[in-house]
Write a protein that holds these residues in place. Structure first.
Motif, PDB file in Angstrom:
ATOM      1  N   TYR A  95      -5.785  -2.544  -3.013  1.00 53.08           N
ATOM      2  CA  TYR A  95      -4.635  -1.704  -3.552  1.00 53.08           C
ATOM      3  C   TYR A  95      -3.632  -2.479  -4.286  1.00 53.08           C
ATOM      4  O   TYR A  95      -2.413  -1.934  -4.203  1.00 53.08           O
ATOM      5  CB  TYR A  95      -4.511  -0.745  -2.620  1.00 53.08           C
ATOM      6  CG  TYR A  95      -5.470  -0.113  -1.856  1.00 53.08           C
ATOM      7  CD1 TYR A  95      -6.312   0.790  -2.935  1.00 53.08           C
ATOM      8  CD2 TYR A  95      -6.124  -0.239  -0.825  1.00 53.08           C
ATOM      9  CE1 TYR A  95      -7.372   1.611  -2.216  1.00 53.08           C
ATOM     10  CE2 TYR A  95      -7.102   0.521  -0.221  1.00 53.08           C
ATOM     11  CZ  TYR A  95      -7.783   1.328  -0.990  1.00 53.08           C
ATOM     12  OH  TYR A  95      -8.856   2.157  -0.573  1.00 53.08           O
ATOM     13  N   MET A  96      -3.635  -3.780  -4.401  1.00 48.24           N
ATOM     14  CA  MET A  96      -2.597  -4.751  -4.576  1.00 48.24           C
ATOM     15  C   MET A  96      -3.193  -5.980  -5.277  1.00 48.24           C
ATOM     16  O   MET A  96      -4.380  -6.248  -5.144  1.00 48.24           O
ATOM     17  CB  MET A  96      -1.608  -5.210  -3.544  1.00 48.24           C
ATOM     18  CG  MET A  96      -2.114  -5.787  -2.372  1.00 48.24           C
ATOM     19  SD  MET A  96      -1.107  -6.378  -1.154  1.00 48.24           S
ATOM     20  CE  MET A  96      -0.354  -7.595  -2.055  1.00 48.24           C
ATOM     21  N   ASN A 145       0.526  -1.273   0.084  1.00 42.63           N
ATOM     22  CA  ASN A 145       0.037   0.039  -0.049  1.00 42.63           C
ATOM     23  C   ASN A 145       0.850   1.309   0.092  1.00 42.63           C
ATOM     24  O   ASN A 145       0.397   2.206  -0.723  1.00 42.63           O
ATOM     25  CB  ASN A 145      -1.013   0.013   1.317  1.00 42.63           C
ATOM     26  CG  ASN A 145      -2.124  -0.969   1.157  1.00 42.63           C
ATOM     27  OD1 ASN A 145      -2.316  -1.458  -0.050  1.00 42.63           O
ATOM     28  ND2 ASN A 145      -2.859  -1.153   2.063  1.00 42.63           N
ATOM     29  N   GLN A 146       2.052   1.162   0.746  1.00 42.58           N
ATOM     30  CA  GLN A 146       2.991   2.504   0.719  1.00 42.58           C
ATOM     31  C   GLN A 146       3.371   2.707  -0.637  1.00 42.58           C
ATOM     32  O   GLN A 146       3.998   3.932  -0.920  1.00 42.58           O
ATOM     33  CB  GLN A 146       3.782   1.989   1.812  1.00 42.58           C
ATOM     34  CG  GLN A 146       3.336   2.162   3.176  1.00 42.58           C
ATOM     35  CD  GLN A 146       4.411   1.781   4.128  1.00 42.58           C
ATOM     36  OE1 GLN A 146       5.689   1.444   3.993  1.00 42.58           O
ATOM     37  NE2 GLN A 146       4.188   2.332   5.267  1.00 42.58           N
ATOM     38  N   GLU A 147       3.439   1.584  -1.605  1.00 51.28           N
ATOM     39  CA  GLU A 147       4.098   1.934  -2.822  1.00 51.28           C
ATOM     40  C   GLU A 147       3.065   2.758  -3.818  1.00 51.28           C
ATOM     41  O   GLU A 147       3.535   3.559  -4.539  1.00 51.28           O
ATOM     42  CB  GLU A 147       4.338   0.778  -3.621  1.00 51.28           C
ATOM     43  CG  GLU A 147       5.418  -0.078  -3.201  1.00 51.28           C
ATOM     44  CD  GLU A 147       5.916  -1.443  -3.692  1.00 51.28           C
ATOM     45  OE1 GLU A 147       5.381  -1.524  -4.990  1.00 51.28           O
ATOM     46  OE2 GLU A 147       6.436  -2.376  -3.179  1.00 51.28           O
ATOM     47  N   SER A 197      -1.042   8.492  -2.541  1.00 46.98           N
ATOM     48  CA  SER A 197      -2.443   8.774  -2.104  1.00 46.98           C
ATOM     49  C   SER A 197      -3.449   9.008  -2.988  1.00 46.98           C
ATOM     50  O   SER A 197      -4.630   8.660  -2.924  1.00 46.98           O
ATOM     51  CB  SER A 197      -2.485   9.775  -0.764  1.00 46.98           C
ATOM     52  OG  SER A 197      -1.874  11.130  -1.680  1.00 46.98           O
ATOM     53  N   ASP A 198      -3.085   9.908  -4.077  1.00 50.28           N
ATOM     54  CA  ASP A 198      -3.855   9.908  -5.202  1.00 50.28           C
ATOM     55  C   ASP A 198      -4.415   8.756  -6.069  1.00 50.28           C
ATOM     56  O   ASP A 198      -5.465   8.549  -6.407  1.00 50.28           O
ATOM     57  CB  ASP A 198      -3.187  10.899  -6.286  1.00 50.28           C
ATOM     58  CG  ASP A 198      -3.134  12.411  -5.622  1.00 50.28           C
ATOM     59  OD1 ASP A 198      -3.488  12.841  -4.826  1.00 50.28           O
ATOM     60  OD2 ASP A 198      -2.168  12.979  -6.501  1.00 50.28           O
ATOM     61  N   ALA A 207      -7.939   7.201  -6.585  1.00 58.26           N
ATOM     62  CA  ALA A 207      -8.500   6.955  -7.764  1.00 58.26           C
ATOM     63  C   ALA A 207      -8.912   5.304  -7.642  1.00 58.26           C
ATOM     64  O   ALA A 207     -10.020   5.139  -8.600  1.00 58.26           O
ATOM     65  CB  ALA A 207      -7.269   6.970  -8.737  1.00 58.26           C
ATOM     66  N   ILE A 208      -8.451   4.339  -6.915  1.00 59.35           N
ATOM     67  CA  ILE A 208      -8.654   2.912  -7.139  1.00 59.35           C
ATOM     68  C   ILE A 208     -10.024   3.119  -6.585  1.00 59.35           C
ATOM     69  O   ILE A 208     -10.957   2.381  -6.895  1.00 59.35           O
ATOM     70  CB  ILE A 208      -7.771   2.240  -6.267  1.00 59.35           C
ATOM     71  CG1 ILE A 208      -6.606   1.797  -7.083  1.00 59.35           C
ATOM     72  CG2 ILE A 208      -8.479   0.758  -5.802  1.00 59.35           C
ATOM     73  CD1 ILE A 208      -5.690   0.955  -6.636  1.00 59.35           C
ATOM     74  N   ASP A 209     -10.255   3.754  -5.243  1.00 59.78           N
ATOM     75  CA  ASP A 209     -11.617   3.884  -4.666  1.00 59.78           C
ATOM     76  C   ASP A 209     -12.727   4.241  -5.687  1.00 59.78           C
ATOM     77  O   ASP A 209     -13.772   3.873  -5.946  1.00 59.78           O
ATOM     78  CB  ASP A 209     -11.658   4.936  -3.508  1.00 59.78           C
ATOM     79  CG  ASP A 209     -10.933   4.091  -2.510  1.00 59.78           C
ATOM     80  OD1 ASP A 209     -10.663   2.805  -2.406  1.00 59.78           O
ATOM     81  OD2 ASP A 209     -10.163   4.764  -1.684  1.00 59.78           O
TER      82      ASP A 209
END
Length: 342
Positions: free
Chosen positions: A293-294, A8-10, A13-14, A18-20
């Motif tokens: 997110y992954m 997730n840290q990779e 935040s944008d 955007a995935i959401d």
């Protein structure tokens, strides 16, 4: 620190936001298509995965299963240009790409002007692609691979996003030109469009024999599609997912040591490196569409069959025993999954 947190840290935040956003848009897209398309949830999901992974799809199904309607309405919900090309034995490459037309200018001079063909659209439905001769198929496949066409030696770029959905009829094979394996490999997914269930068929009869079908709202535009296609490429993939994809594809090849003994008498040809690329891209797209997110193992499993089914070629031994490529793929996936779990 968990692996999920590390990955997730990779993401910036944008990108997380955007995935959401993509997950919410995908839910709206499915709800909008449900107004006119009954069932076919898996087909809609696989088409969306291909679109956001910048791949192309080959839809396989008998006539009358709303393949054309689905593609047309999908373009409508995305505010994208749409064209349908009906492939026939007399279709020529210029009927797809366009051609030079001799025009007379205002000063009386005559000069050639390029008139674009139907391939110059964001979403192109290549209906019954196996009914056209190989030369015409090659023109379509060049556009898919290079995102451009060549007419009289001059290249013309196709405007992104560019997404091809080709259909192939599994019946009435007389007079057709089946796509060679090398050309089938250009399609990211082979999507099987099956008959609806009894309840779905009743709903189809009820909704399509009354008034006009409703108009659909626009959910996405071309700029948003391009943004989300770039986003999918940035979805992180753990090392063990890369390894799983490579191991799975290598096991489909009957002439390598990794291939199980039971597979070698059944498979004539296995999948190539492009299958690994599409497994990873498909997993990334599936993850993003579902708000992850992954990329995870379940994302690879979700795309394994549509990626591999037209790349694993069974032989006569398999056909005589009623074994299809999908059966081989499922067994390979189950075995590899069990080994990783142990």
């Amino acid at each position: 620190m968990s692996s999920t947190t590390e990955f997730n840290q990779e993401l910036q935040s944008d990108d997380v936001a955007a995935i959401d956003e993509l997950r919410e848009i995908y839910a709206k897209l499915r709800a909008e298509l449900a107004k006119v398309i009954v069932g076919q949830d898996a087909v809609i999901e696989q088409i969306a995965i291909c679109l956001f992974a910048r791949g192309h799809s080959l839809l396989m199904g008998v006539p009358g299963l709303a393949k054309t309607l689905l593609v047309r309405r999908l373009a409508e919900t995305m505010s994208l240009s749409f064209s349908r090309i009906q492939f026939t034995p007399d279709l020529m490459p210029m009927d797809i790409t366009g051609t030079d037309i001799l025009q007379e200018s205002q000063d009386g001079r005559r000069e050639f002007e390029f008139v674009k063909g139907p391939v110059f659209a964001n979403i192109v439905l290549a209906d019954e692609i196996n009914r056209a001769p190989s030369k015409t198929q090659a023109a379509m496949l060049e556009a898919m691979q290079e995102h451009r066409v060549t007419v009289v030696g001059r290249p013309y770029e196709l405007s992104p996003p560019f997404f091809v959905l080709a259909t192939q009829n599994p019946v009435e094979q007389e007079g057709t030109y089946p796509l060679p394996e090398a050309q089938l490999d250009r399609f990211m997914f082979l999507i099987s469009v099956d008959y609806p269930s009894r309840d779905e068929e009743i709903e189809i009869a009820r909704t399509t024999t009354g008034g006009e079908l409703p108009e659909l709202s626009s959910i996405l535009d071309a700029e948003s599609v391009l943004k989300f296609q770039s986003l999918v490429r940035r979805v992180p993939v753990p090392q063990h997912i890369y390894e799983f994809a490579v191991d799975l594809v290598r096991r489909t090849r009957p002439n390598v040591d990794e291939s199980p003994d039971w597979l070698k008498p059944l498979v004539a040809w296995g999948a190539g490196p492009r299958a690994v690329q599409y497994l990873i891209l498909g997993a990334k797209s599936h993850a993003a569409l579902n708000g992850s997110y992954m990329a995870r193992l379940e994302d690879i499993l979700a795309v394994a069959e549509p990626v591999l089914s037209h790349r694993v070629l069974t032989n006569f031994n398999a056909e005589s025993e009623g074994i299809r490529s999908n059966d081989v793929i499922r067994r390979l996936v189950d075995e590899l999954n069990a080994e990783n779990a142990s």
